[in-house]
Structure formats: structure tokens, C-alpha cells
Design a protein around this motif. Structure first.
Motif, short mmCIF file in Angstrom:
data_model
loop_
_atom_site.label_atom_id
_atom_site.label_comp_id
_atom_site.label_asym_id
_atom_site.label_seq_id
_atom_site.Cartn_x
_atom_site.Cartn_y
_atom_site.Cartn_z
N VAL A 29 0.81 -1.16 0.05
CA VAL A 29 -0.28 -0.12 0.17
C VAL A 29 0.87 1.18 -0.10
CG1 VAL A 29 -1.71 1.21 1.25
CG2 VAL A 29 -1.65 -1.25 1.48
N SER A 30 0.79 2.02 -1.01
CA SER A 30 1.30 3.19 -1.07
C SER A 30 0.85 4.63 -0.42
CB SER A 30 1.73 3.44 -2.54
OG SER A 30 0.51 3.84 -3.19
N GLY A 71 -1.68 5.66 -2.43
CA GLY A 71 -2.30 6.23 -3.53
C GLY A 71 -3.72 5.63 -3.38
N LYS A 72 -4.46 6.21 -4.74
CA LYS A 72 -5.99 5.35 -4.80
C LYS A 72 -6.38 4.25 -5.03
CE LYS A 72 -5.97 6.71 -9.67
NZ LYS A 72 -4.25 6.33 -9.83
N ASP A 73 -4.98 3.61 -6.03
CA ASP A 73 -5.23 2.07 -6.36
C ASP A 73 -5.03 1.08 -4.98
OD1 ASP A 73 -5.33 2.71 -9.11
OD2 ASP A 73 -3.29 3.59 -8.83
N SER A 74 -3.91 1.15 -4.44
CA SER A 74 -3.70 0.27 -3.36
C SER A 74 -4.56 0.54 -2.16
CB SER A 74 -2.17 0.53 -2.87
OG SER A 74 -1.68 1.72 -2.69
N ASP A 91 -3.47 -8.03 5.04
CA ASP A 91 -2.83 -6.89 5.71
C ASP A 91 -2.14 -6.14 4.72
OD1 ASP A 91 -3.48 -8.34 8.02
OD2 ASP A 91 -1.55 -9.35 8.45
N GLY A 92 -1.68 -4.93 5.22
CA GLY A 92 -0.94 -4.20 4.33
C GLY A 92 0.52 -3.83 4.50
N LEU A 93 1.04 -3.61 3.55
CA LEU A 93 2.58 -3.19 3.77
C LEU A 93 2.91 -1.77 3.08
CD1 LEU A 93 5.94 -4.19 4.09
CD2 LEU A 93 5.27 -5.03 1.69
N LEU A 140 -1.28 -2.95 9.58
CA LEU A 140 -0.32 -2.49 8.76
C LEU A 140 1.03 -2.81 9.26
CD1 LEU A 140 0.21 -0.63 5.96
CD2 LEU A 140 0.51 1.34 7.72
N VAL A 141 1.85 -3.47 8.20
CA VAL A 141 3.39 -3.78 8.31
C VAL A 141 4.07 -2.56 7.84
CG1 VAL A 141 5.14 -5.53 7.66
CG2 VAL A 141 2.86 -6.39 8.10
#
Ligand code: AMP
Ligand code: FES
Ligand code: ZN
Length: 310
Positions: free
Chosen positions: A54-55, A57-60, A75-77, A105-106
Motif C-alpha cells: 500500500v503506497s 495512493g488511490k489504487d492500493s 494485511d497492508g505493507l 499495517l506492516v
């Protein structure tokens, strides 16, 4: 304009589907398209543990939300790249989103955990900043997925991103890159499985998804990506799409169904025999992986030449 599904007033039209949707039916449509991609390319099943890169931004952010809504364990990274205010803001947005939804979130920080940032790496390499950035991210995505015991790593690359990369790979006739361009890359020794569940979703649809759900995403593009040749490819494809709606999606999906198979062997040949990096243990064709080589040179201030992105 009426919603194709329920005939209520529509809020968005999607020309390539020759359809318009109201808010709720559009959100439903997005989930359906993601589900379709997951099934078509056998990305993962209901029992798999997914790590979403996950950056901010909209996409992630949208991808993370959609996968969770579909009932997957995701989970997110987030990787801090040290690109000044841009990275600070994307980190703040990602953390706020995770907290608001109760998602795990990692986090990995290139400056704190590895001692360098992307602007410094860029100034010490003779390639575009995106090269050292892409190389670092790919390595850290893979490492986080393996270390965390996740079954699969998902990124937010969308239809527009993938079509632009495909155009670049075709313009240069890059068999190895064409062989590796696919929505699923299987797990292999030292490599986590990688998937791109947004391959059927356009950039504009992902922005609409976030706006309709009040997801606060990072709108600014990375300041270091200026002049990135993929932005030019996107413009070319958009003007084509303007003239014939659906051309972009057809270009990409026909490659997956009819073109990709012809290049699969080239991807294997380019990979060659793999050893373990003598520093970090990652697979590499030499004795040290590209990530460790880049990091060592950046830290020791020696100019380094690295390969291209994607
Ligand atoms: P980009 O390379 O910026 O086009 O981003 C493509 C995908 O890579 C995004 O949709 C995310 O899934 C992932 N990604 C990009 N930057 C980061 C980051 N800093 N941390 C985690 N994932 C990222
Ligand atoms: Fe990687 Fe901008 S996000 S160079
Ligand atoms: Zn290494």
C-alpha cells in the motif's frame, strides 16, 4: 444517464463497458471486477493470507478495501522511501486509513532500516530514480511477504499501468519482460507469489471508488517520476481509447490470453541459474543480489549502474 443495474440516476459512466452506474451499483461493479480477476487468474483462495503493498495512493488503498470487503484476510505493507514530503504524506494517509478501518499495517523504512533513501540512491546511480526505487520495492515486497509467512503479495497495478508497461515492452520487443508480464507470478524458491487484482480496473474507476467512499488518498504523483516514459505511453493509450473505447483493455487482455504464452520461455531463460545472495540470502544469478549491491554502493558513495524498472 441511468444506472445499468437498478435504473437510478447514474454517477459514473464507463465507456468501455458501455455502461453507467449509480453509487452503490458502481461499488458493487468494482468488487465484481476484482473478484473476476482473482478467479480468472487463480490469484488466491478464501483461506490465503494476503499482504497488500500500500503506497497511500488511490489504487492500493482501494485494493486493500475491496479485498477486505470481499472477506479476504489482507494485511497492508507500507514502505517508507524517504522521498521528502511525498513519503511523509503517503505514510500519514496509509496509517490513518489502516487505523480507521481496523486493518493491520506492516511498515518498513528504507532510511531507518536500510540506511538510504531514494533521492540519494538516484543521485548515485546513472538511471532514473524509478529504477532504484522499483528495485528496492520489489526486494522489500518479496522479503516482507516471505518473512511474514503470507501466501501472496498483491499490488495495486491497474489496467492503465499494465497496458502502458505492455506498450513499452512491445515497442522495445523485450521477450524476457513480456514473459514476466502477467497478473500472477507463481511462488518459487525464494520468491513469494505476486498478484495484480486490479488488472481489469481503470485509473479513473479507482479514483471514483475512493471519492465515493471518502477514502483520503495521496493525489500528488511522486516528484521523482517526472519524465518517466510510462507517463508518455499512458497518454498515447488514452488518445487511442478516446477514439475507440475498449481498445486499451482489449490490448492488455488479448496479450494475456493470446500473446503471453509465446514469451514464457524467454522469462525463464533470462533468469538463469540462481544462487543465494551472500549478504541477505535472496535468490540472485551472481553472488550478491541487486538490492544488496545497490545498498552497499549507495552507502559507500560509489557510483553504481543498475538495470531498468519493471
Ligand atoms: P508504483 O510503482 O508507484 O506505480 O506503484 C505500484 C504499486 O506498488 C502500488 O499500487 C502499490 O501496491 C505498490 N507500492 C508503491 N509504492 C509503495 C510503497 N511505498 N509501499 C508499499 N507499496 C507500494
Ligand atoms: Fe519510486 Fe517515485 S515512488 S521513484
Ligand atoms: Zn542480497
Amino acid at each position: 444517464m441511468k444506472c445499468r443495474r437498478c435504473k437510478a440516476p447514474a454517477v459514473i459512466d464507463i465507456r468501455r463497458h458501455n455502461a453507467a452506474f449509480c453509487r452503490d451499483c458502481f461499488l458493487h461493479h468494482c468488487k465484481e471486477q476484482v473478484k473476476k480477476a482473482i478467479d480468472e487468474f487463480k490469484m488466491f483462495g478464501p483461506d490465503d493470507n494476503i499482504l497488500v503493498a500500500v503506497s497511500g495512493g488511490k489504487d492500493s488503498l482501494a485494493l486493500w478495501h475491496i479485498l477486505s470487503e470481499l472477506g479476504y484476510r489482507a494485511d497492508g505493507l507500507y514502505i517508507g522511501l524517504g522521498i521528502g514530503d511525498y513519503s511523509d504524506e503517503s505514510g500519514v494517509r496509509t496509517r490513518a486509513f489502516a487505523q480507521a478501518h481496523g486493518y493491520t499495517l506492516v511498515e518498513v523504512s528504507l532510511p531507518s532500516d536500510y540506511g538510504y533513501d531514494i533521492p540519494t540512491a538516484a543521485s548515485r546511480t546513472n538511471r532514473a530514480p524509478c529504477s532504484s526505487c522499483g528495485l528496492s520495492k520489489r526486494h522489500l515486497f518479496n522479503k516482507a511477504a516471505l518473512d511474514g509467512g503470507y501466501d501472496v503479495l498483491a499490488t495495486g497495478h491497474n489496467l492503465d499501468d499494465e497496458a502502458a508497461v505492455l506498450l513499452g515492452n512491445v515497442l522495445h520487443w523485450e521477450p524476457g519482460y513480456l514473459g514476466r508480464q502477467y497478473p500472477v507470478l507463481p511462488a518459487a524458491d525464494g520468491f513469494a507469489k505476486k498478484v495484480k487484482p486490479l488488472v481489469k480496473m481503470g485509473e479513473r474507476e479507482m479514483a471514483a471508488y475512493c471519492v465515493l467512499l471518502d477514502i483520503d488518498y495521496q493525489v500528488e504523483e511522486c516528484p521523482m517520476a517526472e519524465g518517466n516514459r510510462h507517463l508518455g505511453y499512458k497518454e498515447v493509450l488514452n488518445s487511442l481509447e478516446q477514439r475507440s473505447p475498449g481498445a486499451k483493455a482489449a490490448f492488455l487482455s488479448s496479450f494475456f490470453s493470446r500473446g503471453h504464452d509465446h514469451f514464457k520461455d524467454a522469462a525463464h531463460v533470462e533468469k538463469g541459474e540462481l544462487n543465494s545472495c551472500d549478504e541477505c540470502g535472496s535468490p540472485t544469478t551472481g553472488t550478491r543480489c541487486a538490492f544488496c549491491a545497490l545498498r552497499n554502493r549507495v552507502i559507500s558513495e560509489t557510483p553504481v549502474s543498475i538495470g531498468r524498472k519493471d
